[in-house]
Design an enzyme around this catalytic site. Structure first.
Site, short mmCIF file in Angstrom:
data_model
loop_
_atom_site.label_atom_id
_atom_site.label_comp_id
_atom_site.label_asym_id
_atom_site.label_seq_id
_atom_site.Cartn_x
_atom_site.Cartn_y
_atom_site.Cartn_z
NE ARG A 46 51.70 52.84 122.87
CZ ARG A 46 52.16 52.90 124.12
NH1 ARG A 46 52.73 51.85 124.67
NH2 ARG A 46 52.03 54.00 124.82
CE1 TYR A 95 55.82 39.85 101.47
CE2 TYR A 95 56.94 41.01 103.24
CZ TYR A 95 55.96 40.97 102.27
OH TYR A 95 55.13 42.04 102.10
CG ASP A 110 56.72 33.98 107.22
OD1 ASP A 110 55.55 33.56 107.18
OD2 ASP A 110 57.08 35.08 106.78
CE LYS A 148 50.47 38.74 102.44
NZ LYS A 148 51.86 38.42 102.72
#
Ligand SMILES: *Cc1c(COP(=O)(O)O)cnc(C)c1O
Length: 392
Positions: free
Chosen positions: A63, A116, A187, A212
């Site tokens: 992690r 978004y 972004d 994407k």
């Protein structure tokens, strides 16, 4: 926590003079050793052999850090022209949540009014729970954005915006925000680092939905944060460890594999998108087409100045309103009716089918993600689908 790759890699190509197409292929490779692999291995281990005090760079628990992340983090940072390795997350939203963590309760955030949806929803949640002031602006209106910066803690921009494809004057906005001590994040999912490098244009932080274009095959969900600032990078890493929205090693390996062909995919899909936009603009059954490649598009000049290429997302409003838009989605056979974008396959959807989509987005707007298929096949399918809207 260390940011150094623990797996020996080729000498860093960050701040590289190589072209992006070369970096996408060459970065994040294992050291060249006789009989060694040319691709980094996938290491599946939740924990590492460890006793006593940790040495810097020593892996402890997955992690916190794991070696399968490093080649992708290195390659993405190099593509973005960053001095720090990237920080991969389990999704684009996890990366965006990390950026929002820079805003304290009662702080102020400036966002695009078209962006978004989940990013906007996240900000609304901060407003409801922590009294964060959220100001939504038209990013194409530079004066409006500048006026909103007063007292802001974070300016988070998309350019081109989802799904309206507005183009911001990034150099001007980022410089103004910096002068006022406002943290800036871009972004860069739509443009990709091949289309623009926001850190080079003055941004503090870049976020990606790696899902994407970067991964590019609609088979993984991943995100990433990239920055030049070692303190911000350390905070984002600490956030990732605390919140645990980490990426699985297989997914990151797939993303690196996808990244190898980024330049080819982006070149082809952008060329397809520009050609389809040009033909749609002349189509008798089209009300409006939005793509910065079109000389008539409001964002054209700005995009030509600040971007390399114009991206491969189109906005299309067929004549006949919402029913016609739905009919096009029903009628296509090659284009995939689906949300998401940036895959090798072309896809489309009517954005306002989601109740959460901004109501300033036209009801009949189709968002098209143009893929790498043969443009004539894409055109034949789309043109036929448009014609069904009048023939019934
Ligand atoms: C998809 C997307 C996101 C969210 O990324 P996920 O990987 O789906 O969490 C954020 N920003 C933009 C522009 C996107 O297209």
């Amino acid at each position: 926590m260390t940011t150094e790759p623990t797996e020996p890699t080729e000498p860093t190509v960050r701040r590289s003079s190589l072209s992006p197409a070369t970096i996408a292929v060459a970065a994040g490779r294992p050291r060249r050793e006789q009989g060694g692999p040319v691709n980094p291995p996938v290491v599946l281990s939740s924990t590492y052999v460890s006793r006593g005090v940790q040495e810097p760079g020593e892996l402890l628990y997955t992690r916190m850090d794991t070696e399968t992340w490093h080649p992708f983090e290195e390659a993405l940072a190099t593509l973005e022209g960053a001095t720090e390795p990237g920080i991969v997350f389990g999704s684009g939203m996890a990366a965006i949540a990390a950026v929002f963590s820079f805003v304290a309760a009662g702080g102020k955030v400036v966002l695009p009014r078209h962006a978004y949806q989940v990013t906007l929803g996240f900000a609304d949640d901060l407003a409801a729970r922590y009294g964060v002031e959220v100001v939504r602006v038209d990013v194409a209106d530079t004066d409006q954005v500048l006026a909103a910066l007063d007292g802001a803690d974070l300016l988070l921009i998309e350019s081109p915006t989802n799904p309206m494809l507005e183009v911001a004057d990034l150099p001007v906005l980022l410089a103004a925000a910096r002068a006022q001590g406002v943290l800036t994040a871009v972004d860069n999912t739509f443009a990709t680092p091949l289309g623009q490098q926001p850190l080079t244009l003055g941004a503090d932080v870049v976020v990606h939905s790696v899902t994407k274009y970067l991964a590019g095959h609609s088979d993984v969900v991943l995100g990433a944060v990239v920055t030049n600032d070692p303190d911000l990078a350390a905070k984002v890493r600490a956030y990732r460890t605390l919140h645990g929205a980490i990426a699985g090693p297989w997914e990151v390996w797939l993303a690196l594999r996808g990244l190898r062909t980024l330049a080819l995919r982006v070149e082809r899909s952008q060329a397809n998108a520009a050609e389809i936009a040009r033909r749609l603009a002349e189509h008798p059954l089209v009300e409006e087409v939005r793509h910065p490649s079109l000389p008539t598009d409001p964002g054209h000049e700005r995009a030509a100045r600040t971007m390399t290429g114009f991206g491969a997302i189109l906005g299309l409003r067929p004549r006949g309103g919402r029913e016609a838009a739905d009919a096009v989605v029903e009628a296509v056979e090659l284009w995939v009716p689906a949300t998401s974008l940036g895959g090798v396959e072309s896809s489309l959807e009517r954005r306002r089918r989601f109740a959460t989509e901004s109501h300033t987005v036209p009801e009949d707007l189709l968002r098209l993600s143009v893929g790498i298929e043969d443009v004539e096949d894409l055109w034949a399918d789309l043109d036929r689908a448009l014609r069904t809207t009048v023939s019934g």
